[in-house]
Design an enzyme around this catalytic site. Structure first.
Site, PDB file in Angstrom:
ATOM      1  N   ASN A 144     -12.159  -0.895  -1.052  1.00 15.06           N
ATOM      2  CA  ASN A 144     -11.497  -1.463   0.116  1.00 15.06           C
ATOM      3  C   ASN A 144     -12.298  -1.184   1.384  1.00 15.06           C
ATOM      4  O   ASN A 144     -12.669  -0.033   1.630  1.00 15.06           O
ATOM      5  CB  ASN A 144     -10.095  -0.837   0.279  1.00 15.06           C
ATOM      6  N   GLU A 145     -12.585  -2.230   2.146  1.00 13.41           N
ATOM      7  CA  GLU A 145     -13.207  -2.103   3.481  1.00 13.41           C
ATOM      8  C   GLU A 145     -14.317  -1.051   3.518  1.00 13.41           C
ATOM      9  O   GLU A 145     -14.335  -0.178   4.394  1.00 13.41           O
ATOM     10  CB  GLU A 145     -12.144  -1.801   4.544  1.00 13.41           C
TER      11      GLU A 145
ATOM     12  N   GLU B 165      -6.233  -9.416   3.133  1.00 13.11           N
ATOM     13  CA  GLU B 165      -5.412  -8.774   4.172  1.00 13.11           C
ATOM     14  C   GLU B 165      -5.416  -9.687   5.380  1.00 13.11           C
ATOM     15  O   GLU B 165      -6.492  -9.937   5.952  1.00 13.11           O
ATOM     16  CB  GLU B 165      -5.966  -7.399   4.572  1.00 13.11           C
TER      17      GLU B 165
ATOM     18  N   GLU C  34       0.856  -1.183   0.000  1.00 16.93           N
ATOM     19  CA  GLU C  34       0.000   0.000   0.000  1.00 16.93           C
ATOM     20  C   GLU C  34       0.898   1.242   0.000  1.00 16.93           C
ATOM     21  O   GLU C  34       2.013   1.210   0.536  1.00 16.93           O
ATOM     22  CB  GLU C  34      -0.890  -0.015   1.262  1.00 16.93           C
TER      23      GLU C  34
ATOM     24  N   TYR D 159      -6.703  -9.151  11.266  1.00 14.38           N
ATOM     25  CA  TYR D 159      -5.405  -9.011  11.941  1.00 14.38           C
ATOM     26  C   TYR D 159      -5.585  -9.457  13.378  1.00 14.38           C
ATOM     27  O   TYR D 159      -6.634  -9.221  13.976  1.00 14.38           O
ATOM     28  CB  TYR D 159      -4.951  -7.543  11.940  1.00 14.38           C
TER      29      TYR D 159
ATOM     30  N   ASN E 196      -6.699   1.371   2.812  1.00 14.63           N
ATOM     31  CA  ASN E 196      -7.466   2.583   3.097  1.00 14.63           C
ATOM     32  C   ASN E 196      -7.122   3.712   2.134  1.00 14.63           C
ATOM     33  O   ASN E 196      -7.970   4.535   1.787  1.00 14.63           O
ATOM     34  CB  ASN E 196      -7.201   3.044   4.535  1.00 14.63           C
TER      35      ASN E 196
ATOM     36  N   GLN F  91       1.497  -6.541   5.363  1.00 10.43           N
ATOM     37  CA  GLN F  91       1.846  -6.222   4.002  1.00 10.43           C
ATOM     38  C   GLN F  91       3.200  -6.850   3.694  1.00 10.43           C
ATOM     39  O   GLN F  91       3.585  -7.780   4.416  1.00 10.43           O
ATOM     40  CB  GLN F  91       1.826  -4.711   3.825  1.00 10.43           C
TER      41      GLN F  91
END
Ligand code: AHR
Length: 505
Positions: free
Chosen positions: A176-177, A296, A31, A248, A76, A353
C-alpha cells in the site's frame, strides 16, 4: 438587463460506447482504522449483532449499496501487519502496537472473520499484503493459508481454524502506498518494483488464477508521480494486472466552485497513469494491457484537525470521522462520473472507506446506524450504473475557478443496461446560483420513457446529515419530460441528479 438562462445540450447514442462497466468500480474499503472494524462492522453485544458479533444493521446498509468488492485490511495499517496475528483461537491472539495510526490492535477480527463478513454482504475481498515490514515469505504463506485447498502446513492450519474450504481470494494488492515517506517500510521506485515483481511471481506460483495490483502513487501531487509508475512498471509489467491510484479531495479554502472542479484533476490523473502504462507497454513491446485500480478515492479533510487530538495506543478511537455536506456529495457524484467515463481502463475502484472512517455509513457505538450525504450518489450509481458506459457529447456553459479553466457547469455520465433495457443519466450541476436548462437528444433511445428523475439538493451547500436528522436526502421530483426523441428539463443549482429511462413495453 434580463438574465440569460443557462443551457446545456447533450447527445446520447447507443453506438457511442466507451466500454462495458466492470461492476468492481463500485467497490469499497475497510481498514483496521478508527471505528471501521471495531464499533463499525463488528460490535458483539450490540442489539443487532449476529452470532459472530457483526452488526446486522450495518450489513443491511452495505447490502443496499451492492458493494461488489471490498479492499482489506489496509491501507497504511497493512505495512506493519502480521496476518498470523489475526487467525486461530481469539484468546491466543496478540495485542499489538499498530504503528500507522498509533493505536492498539486487538486482532479480535482477522482474515477468516472478515471473509465471513464479506460473505454476509455478498462482496468479494481484495486482499492487501504487507510489503512494508515483510516480503515474499510471509506473502506466500498467507496465500497458501487462504487459497490452497489442503494437505500442506498453512492450508491445514486454515482447516484447523475451522475453514475447510479455501477462501479463493482472487484480487491481491502488492502493498500500500509504498511511494509515501509516511509508509512503514517506504521504498524507492526501484526497491518497490523489485520486491513487488518477485512477490508477484511467488504468489502466482501458489495460485495462478489470481489478479495482482501494483502500487501506483499515493496521489497525483507526489513529487515522484508519474516517474514512480514508469519505474515500478518497468519491473512489474509482466507480473501484474493493475496499477493503483489513490486520491482524496477537500474544500480546504472554502471555495465551492473550485472544489467541485476537482474532478478535472482526477480526469487528468487517470489519463496520465493510462499514458504511463502504455508507454511501458510500448517500451517492452508487450501485448499486455495494464488496467487501473482506483482503490482509494473520496473526500477527506473535515476530520484532519480533530484527529491530531487522538490519545496514542487506545483501542479503536474515532478517527477520520468526516461529516459530509451536500457539496461533498456532489463531488462524490462527479468522481463516480469520472470513473465511468474512464471505464475502458478503470476496472476496479474503492470508495475509501465504507463504515465510520471517511465513510458513507456511520454508526453510533451501542446505537443506531445512519447515512451520510455521500451515501446517495454512491448508492444510485452502484445500483443503476451497471451495463455499458456511453460517451455523451456535451455542450455546456463553462466557468473558470482558482485552479481550473473551462470547467463545464454540467458534469454527466451515461449508462446503458441492455439486459434491463434501461438508460441512466447521472448529472451534476456545478453552478452555485443558477439552474441549468438541458435538452438531451436520445435519438437511438426514442422508444424509452422516463421512469424517475431523482435529485439530491439543499438550499444550504454545507447541509449535512447527523444521527436522526437527515437534512440531505434524495427526492424524486426532478424537472424533466420527454418530447419525441429528447429529454427536456432543468437541473437545479448545486444538485446531483439521476434520470432513469426504460424501454416502452
Ligand atoms: O484511507 C485512509 C488512508 O489513506 C489509508 O490508510 C492510506 O492508504 C491512505 O493514505
Amino acid at each position: 438587463m434580463v438574465k440569460e438562462t443557462l443551457k446545456a445540450r447533450v447527445i446520447i447514442d447507443k453506438d457511442y460506447i466507451i466500454s462495458d462497466i466492470d461492476k468492481r468500480v463500485y467497490g469499497s474499503f475497510i481498514e483496521h482504522l478508527g471505528r471501521a472494524v471495531y464499533g463499525g462492522i463488528y460490535e458483539p453485544g450490540h442489539e443487532s449483532a449476529e452470532e459472530n458479533g457483526f452488526r446486522q444493521d450495518v450489513i443491511e446498509l452495505v447490502k443496499e449499496l451492492q458493494v461488489p468488492i471490498i479492499r482489506y485490511p489496509g491501507g497504511n495499517m497493512v505495512s506493519a501487519y502480521n496476518w498470523e496475528d489475526g487467525v486461530g483461537p481469539k484468546e491466543n491472539r496478540p495485542k499489538r502496537l499498530e504503528l500507522a495510526w498509533r493505536v492498539t490492535e486487538t486482532n479480535e477480527v482477522g482474515t477468516n472473520e472478515f471473509m465471513d463478513w464479506a460473505n454476509l454482504v455478498n462482496a468479494d475481498v481484495m486482499m492487501a499484503i504487507n510489503l512494508g515490514t515483510r516480503g515474499i515469505d510471509a506473502a506466500r504463506n498467507f496465500i497458501e493459508y487462504c487459497n490452497h485447498p489442503g494437505g500442506t502446513y498453512w492450508s491445514e492450519l486454515r482447516k484447523e481454524h475451522g475453514y475447510a474450504s479455501p477462501h479463493q481470494i482472487k484480487t491481491w494488492c502488492l502493498g500500500n502506498e509504498m511511494d509515501g515517506p509516511w509508509q512503514i517500510g517506504h521504498k524507492t521506485a526501484d526497491e518497490y518494483g523489485r520486491i513487488a515483481a518477485e512477490t508477484a511471481k511467488a504468489l502466482r506460483l501458489v495460485d495462478p488464477s489470481i489478479e495482482l495490483v501494483s502500487c501506483g502513487s499515493s496521489n497525483a501531487e507526489m513529487p515522484t508521480f508519474p516517474e514512480w509508475e514508469a519505474t515500478t512498471l518497468d519491473h512489474t509489467y509482466e507480473h501484474v494486472d493493475y496499477i493503483s491510484l489513490h486520491q482524496y479531495y477537500g474544500n480546504r479554502t472554502n471555495d465551492t466552485a473550485n472544489y467541485l472542479a476537482s474532478t478535472l484533476d482526477m480526469d487528468n490523473f487517470i489519463k496520465t497513469v493510462v499514458s504511463t502504462c502504455d508507454y511501458i507497454k510500448a517500451k517492452k513491446r508487450s501485448k499486455k494491457q495494464i488496467n487501473l485500480s482506483f482503490d482509494e478515492w473520496n473526500v477527506w479533510f473535515h476530520s484532519n484537525e480533530q484527529d491530531k487530538q487522538i490519545e496514542p495506543w487506545t483501542v479503536a478511537p474515532p478517527q477520520l470521522e468526516d461529516i459530509y455536506t451536500l457539496e461533498d456529495a456532489l463531488l462524490v457524484g462527479s468522481m463516480l462520473n469520472t470513473m465511468l467515463k474512464h471505464s475502458d481502463r478503470v476496472k476496479i475502484a474503492c470508495m475509501a472507506q465504507l463504515v465510520n472512517v471517511i465513510a458513507p455509513i456511520m454508526t453510533e457505538t451501542g446505537g443506531a446506524v445512519w447515512k451520510q450525504t455521500i451515501f446517495y450518489p454512491y448508492y444510485y450509481t452502484s445500483v443503476y450504473g451497471r451495463g455499458k458506459a456511453l460517451n455523451p457529447i456535451i455542450s455546456s456553459p463553462k466557468y473558470d475557478s482558482e485552479d481550473y479553466t473551462d470547467v463545464p457547469y454540467l458534469d454527466t455520465s451515461v449508462v446503458y443496461n441492455e439486459e434491463k433495457e434501461e438508460l441512466v443519466v447521472f448529472a451534476v450541476n456545478r453552478h452555485l446560483e443558477e439552474k441549468l436548462q438541458f435538452d438531451i437528444d436520445i435519438r437511438s433511445f426514442a422508444d424509452f420513457e422516463i421512469v424517475e428523475h431523482i435529485v439530491l439538493e439543499n438550499e444550504d451547500v454545507k447541509a449535512a446529515n447527523r444521527i436522526g436528522d437527515e437534512q440531505v436526502k434524495p427526492h424524486s421530483n426532478g424537472q424533466s419530460h420527454k418530447e419525441s426523441d429528447k429529454i427536456i428539463g432543468t437541473f437545479s443549482k448545486l444538485s446531483w441528479n439521476m434520470i432513469r429511462l426504460q424501454k416502452r413495453q
